[in-house]
Design an enzyme around this catalytic site. Sequence first.
Site, short mmCIF file in Angstrom:
data_model
loop_
_atom_site.label_atom_id
_atom_site.label_comp_id
_atom_site.label_asym_id
_atom_site.label_seq_id
_atom_site.Cartn_x
_atom_site.Cartn_y
_atom_site.Cartn_z
CG ASN A 1 -1.55 10.02 -6.40
OD1 ASN A 1 -2.35 9.66 -7.27
ND2 ASN A 1 -0.26 9.77 -6.48
CD GLU B 1 3.13 12.78 -7.02
OE1 GLU B 1 3.88 13.20 -7.93
OE2 GLU B 1 3.18 11.61 -6.59
CB CYS C 1 -2.66 10.10 0.17
SG CYS C 1 -0.95 9.83 0.66
CD GLU D 1 -4.80 6.09 0.56
OE1 GLU D 1 -4.36 7.05 -0.11
OE2 GLU D 1 -4.13 5.07 0.78
CB CYS E 1 1.02 6.29 3.58
SG CYS E 1 0.02 7.75 3.89
CB CYS F 1 -3.75 7.28 4.31
SG CYS F 1 -3.53 8.73 3.24
N1 THU Z 1 0.14 7.62 -2.25
C1 THU Z 1 -1.22 7.62 -2.06
O1 THU Z 1 -1.95 8.35 -2.73
N2 THU Z 1 -1.72 6.80 -1.13
C2 THU Z 1 -0.98 5.93 -0.37
O2 THU Z 1 -1.51 5.27 0.52
C3 THU Z 1 0.45 5.78 -0.62
C4 THU Z 1 1.05 6.82 -1.48
C5 THU Z 1 0.69 8.53 -3.26
C6 THU Z 1 1.45 9.70 -2.68
C7 THU Z 1 2.36 10.05 -3.83
O3 THU Z 1 1.68 10.95 -4.70
C8 THU Z 1 2.59 8.74 -4.55
O4 THU Z 1 1.61 7.85 -4.08
C9 THU Z 1 3.97 8.14 -4.30
O5 THU Z 1 4.24 8.07 -2.95
#
Ligand code: THU
Length: 133
Positions: free
Chosen positions: A43, A45, A54, A56, A87, A90
């Site tokens: 991920n 941000e 994310c 994925e 999520c 994703c």
């Molecule tokens: N996140 C992912 O990378 N993948 C997921 O399937 C769920 C959430 C990340 C997004 C964000 O940077 C952090 O987790 C908290 O939500």
Amino acid sequence: MSKKITLFETALKIMENAYAPYSKFSVGAAILSSNGNIYSGCNVENISYPCGTCAEQGAISAMVAGGDAEISEILIIGKGSNLITPCGACRQRIAEFGTPETIIHLANKNGIQKSLPLKELLPLAFQDKDLTK
Ligand code: THU
């Protein structure tokens, strides 16, 4: 080494590269493509929160850039001991490049804890056949 162990080790390693200063929650993902190649992502941000991506998403981008187009298996690992599932967005992204039988492995630092097909995580997915004009 088995593909499952390689997927786990790849995702665990790339999770260390996550850029997650806001949530402080690192995630790693690793894909086994139908051609047998491995791709990974973490991920990333952003101070403008919705711009974050994310793990994925990163792994899927790497797969497409690498010339593969089908996900056979994908492994997701989050920083804590809890298992995390992809999520909603994703799940749809995985569906774009997977099939209902694509395997999603959920892992924590001890290894893969659960594996299930995409059809269980995203039943009744919106599909190309739904786009009738
Ligand atoms: N996140 C992912 O990378 N993948 C997921 O399937 C769920 C959430 C990340 C997004 C964000 O940077 C952090 O987790 C908290 O939500």
